[in-house]
Design an enzyme around this catalytic site. Structure first.
Site, PDB file in Angstrom:
ATOM      1  N   TYR A  69      16.822  35.674  -7.461  1.00 51.52           N
ATOM      2  CA  TYR A  69      15.523  36.374  -7.463  1.00 51.52           C
ATOM      3  C   TYR A  69      14.470  35.502  -6.770  1.00 51.52           C
ATOM      4  CZ  TYR A  69      11.170  38.531  -8.900  1.00 51.52           C
ATOM      5  OH  TYR A  69       9.925  39.119  -8.868  1.00 51.52           O
ATOM      6  N   SER A  85       5.491  36.634  -5.564  1.00 47.93           N
ATOM      7  CA  SER A  85       5.561  36.249  -6.979  1.00 47.93           C
ATOM      8  C   SER A  85       5.266  34.754  -7.049  1.00 47.93           C
ATOM      9  CB  SER A  85       6.970  36.520  -7.496  1.00 47.93           C
ATOM     10  OG  SER A  85       7.182  35.920  -8.752  1.00 47.93           O
TER      11      SER A  85
HETATM   12  P1  NDP Z   1       8.763  47.810 -12.370  1.00 51.40           P
HETATM   13  O1  NDP Z   1      10.209  47.701 -12.724  1.00 51.40           O
HETATM   14  O2  NDP Z   1       7.816  48.287 -13.415  1.00 51.40           O
HETATM   15  O3  NDP Z   1       8.600  48.707 -11.056  1.00 51.40           O
HETATM   16  C1  NDP Z   1       9.435  48.526  -9.943  1.00 51.40           C
HETATM   17  C2  NDP Z   1       9.266  49.676  -8.966  1.00 51.40           C
HETATM   18  O4  NDP Z   1      10.133  49.426  -7.845  1.00 51.40           O
HETATM   19  C3  NDP Z   1       9.660  51.013  -9.556  1.00 51.40           C
HETATM   20  O5  NDP Z   1       8.740  52.009  -9.143  1.00 51.40           O
HETATM   21  C4  NDP Z   1      11.028  51.286  -8.943  1.00 51.40           C
HETATM   22  O6  NDP Z   1      11.219  52.694  -8.761  1.00 51.40           O
HETATM   23  C5  NDP Z   1      10.890  50.609  -7.582  1.00 51.40           C
HETATM   24  N1  NDP Z   1      12.215  50.287  -7.039  1.00 51.40           N
HETATM   25  C6  NDP Z   1      13.099  49.366  -7.494  1.00 51.40           C
HETATM   26  N2  NDP Z   1      14.229  49.413  -6.787  1.00 51.40           N
HETATM   27  C7  NDP Z   1      14.061  50.393  -5.852  1.00 51.40           C
HETATM   28  C8  NDP Z   1      14.885  50.932  -4.832  1.00 51.40           C
HETATM   29  N3  NDP Z   1      16.120  50.455  -4.598  1.00 51.40           N
HETATM   30  N4  NDP Z   1      14.407  51.933  -4.074  1.00 51.40           N
HETATM   31  C9  NDP Z   1      13.163  52.412  -4.287  1.00 51.40           C
HETATM   32  N5  NDP Z   1      12.327  51.950  -5.232  1.00 51.40           N
HETATM   33  C10 NDP Z   1      12.786  50.949  -6.013  1.00 51.40           C
HETATM   34  O7  NDP Z   1       8.347  46.350 -11.882  1.00 51.40           O
HETATM   35  P2  NDP Z   1       6.930  45.729 -11.432  1.00 51.40           P
HETATM   36  O8  NDP Z   1       5.928  46.772 -11.222  1.00 51.40           O
HETATM   37  O9  NDP Z   1       6.626  44.617 -12.348  1.00 51.40           O
HETATM   38  O10 NDP Z   1       7.352  45.069 -10.053  1.00 51.40           O
HETATM   39  C11 NDP Z   1       6.822  45.446  -8.800  1.00 51.40           C
HETATM   40  C12 NDP Z   1       6.991  44.306  -7.826  1.00 51.40           C
HETATM   41  O11 NDP Z   1       6.289  43.169  -8.291  1.00 51.40           O
HETATM   42  C13 NDP Z   1       8.437  43.834  -7.617  1.00 51.40           C
HETATM   43  O12 NDP Z   1       8.607  43.508  -6.249  1.00 51.40           O
HETATM   44  C14 NDP Z   1       8.543  42.567  -8.474  1.00 51.40           C
HETATM   45  O13 NDP Z   1       9.510  41.703  -8.012  1.00 51.40           O
HETATM   46  C15 NDP Z   1       7.153  42.023  -8.323  1.00 51.40           C
HETATM   47  N6  NDP Z   1       6.682  41.110  -9.361  1.00 51.40           N
HETATM   48  C16 NDP Z   1       6.715  41.469 -10.693  1.00 51.40           C
HETATM   49  C17 NDP Z   1       6.229  40.589 -11.639  1.00 51.40           C
HETATM   50  C18 NDP Z   1       6.265  40.864 -13.106  1.00 51.40           C
HETATM   51  O14 NDP Z   1       6.190  39.904 -13.898  1.00 51.40           O
HETATM   52  N7  NDP Z   1       6.328  42.094 -13.540  1.00 51.40           N
HETATM   53  C19 NDP Z   1       5.619  39.317 -11.244  1.00 51.40           C
HETATM   54  C20 NDP Z   1       5.664  39.051  -9.834  1.00 51.40           C
HETATM   55  C21 NDP Z   1       6.138  39.946  -8.944  1.00 51.40           C
HETATM   56  P3  NDP Z   1      12.566  53.493  -9.115  1.00 51.40           P
HETATM   57  O15 NDP Z   1      13.285  52.747 -10.184  1.00 51.40           O
HETATM   58  O16 NDP Z   1      12.056  54.845  -9.507  1.00 51.40           O
HETATM   59  O17 NDP Z   1      13.308  53.512  -7.817  1.00 51.40           O
HETATM   60  C1  8X3 Z   2       8.339  37.949 -11.536  1.00 53.44           C
HETATM   61  C2  8X3 Z   2       7.733  36.888 -12.337  1.00 53.44           C
HETATM   62  O1  8X3 Z   2       8.571  34.535 -12.692  1.00 53.44           O
HETATM   63  O2  8X3 Z   2       8.528  36.058 -14.565  1.00 53.44           O
HETATM   64  O3  8X3 Z   2       8.278  37.685 -10.196  1.00 53.44           O
HETATM   65  O4  8X3 Z   2      10.220  36.269 -12.878  1.00 53.44           O
HETATM   66  S1  8X3 Z   2       8.850  35.898 -13.122  1.00 53.44           S
END
Ligand code: NDP
Ligand code: 8X3
Length: 251
Positions: free
Chosen positions: A152, A139
């Protein structure tokens, strides 16, 4: 690419990555805890592409669950050459002296330990075969700290360190390790961060154009398309309206 293993494919980036890579008619393992959604994604991919999908339901915070699920994979899915460590989450935006310990546990257990567990279980085959590509979802929070982001951001700084550590460990086996580091992207991320408060989550993306999950899937596709001698170490992408965590809402 033979078999791709994507964690967190029930939503956001993971789902978009799965649907995008499926167009290459590969074998695919997708994971998450939300069984109905995971099976729905698998079914839709199999109905619209030649890709064979294995949905695995488990919580990546639990090492024994990770191990049991990964060891249950039929032989035809065991030859994983692309691992996408995407599953992750953020919980709240509170200063350290007010935060809920359970929120910290979930972030640390998912974003750091879960990523490590899955990598520990999948990577030995890559080492044996001397090839593979691991993509970790970092991120902009892997590089910067913002108000209330303390734990985080620490977990995503850890993903940065682990990405470099893995690249060092796997160098002699020719395994590529890439970190993709997005800024603000509208997925379910903020709804999860604010424990289901959709109104509060929507406010995060008001007044500017955030990136979307497909933008990340496009980057993954590009990163994987590079020739064998090229490893993209990191790709940082943000909305055009964002720099160093600051968002410009003036249009
Ligand atoms: P979402 O919440 O849309 O998706 C997250 C996914 O992670 C879901 O499929 C969820 O599945 C899975 N997940 C979470 N916890 C668990 C667990 N304990 N076991 C198994 N699966 C898990 O978020 P994003 O797609 O936005 O995020 C994906 C990644 O990208 C993360 O690592 C996040 O930190 C990172 N990220 C996101 C950003 C943003 O602004 N959106 C920016 C930068 C990085 P389920 O709940 O079904 O288990
Ligand atoms: C998720 C992006 O900076 O909005 O990693 O939390 S932020």
């Amino acid at each position: 690419m033979n078999t791709v293993f994507i964690t967190g494919a029930t939503s956001g980036f993971g789902e978009a990555i799965a649907r995008t890579l499926a167009k290459q008619n590969v074998k695919m393992v997708i994971t998450g805890r939300t069984k109905d959604k995971l099976f729905q994604v698998a079914k839709e991919i199999e109905e619209t592409t030649q890709t064979k999908v294995l949905p695995l339901v488990f919580d990546i915070q639990d090492y024994n669950a990770c191990k049991a699920a990964i060891e249950s994979m039929p032989a035809e899915f065991q030859d994983v050459d692309v691992l996408i460590n995407n599953a992750g989450l953020s919980q709240e935006l509170q200063p350290v002296h007010e935060a809920d310990i359970d929120d910290w546990e979930r972030m640390i257990n998912t974003n750091i330990k879960g990523l490590l567990y899955v990598t520990r279980l999948i990577s030995p085959k890559m080492v044996e075969k001397k090839c593979g590509h691991i993509i970790n979802l970092g991120s902009t929070a892997s590089h910067e700290i913002y108000y209330g982001g303390n734990v985080y951001c620490a977990t995503k700084h850890a993903v940065n360190a682990l990405t470099k550590g893995m690249r060092t460990d796997f160098l002699k086996y020719g395994i590529k390790v890439t970190m993709i580091s997005p800024g603000a992207c509208e997925t379910n991320f903020s709804v999860v961060r604010f424990h289901g408060d959709k109104e509060r989550a929507a406010k995060v993306y008001e007044g500017y154009d955030p990136i979307v999950a497909q933008d990340i899937a496009d980057v993954v596709e590009f990163v994987l398309s590079r020739p064998a001698h090229v490893c993209l170490n990191e790709v940082i992408l943000t909305p055009t309206a964002q720099f160093n965590g600051v968002i410009n809402r003036e249009k």
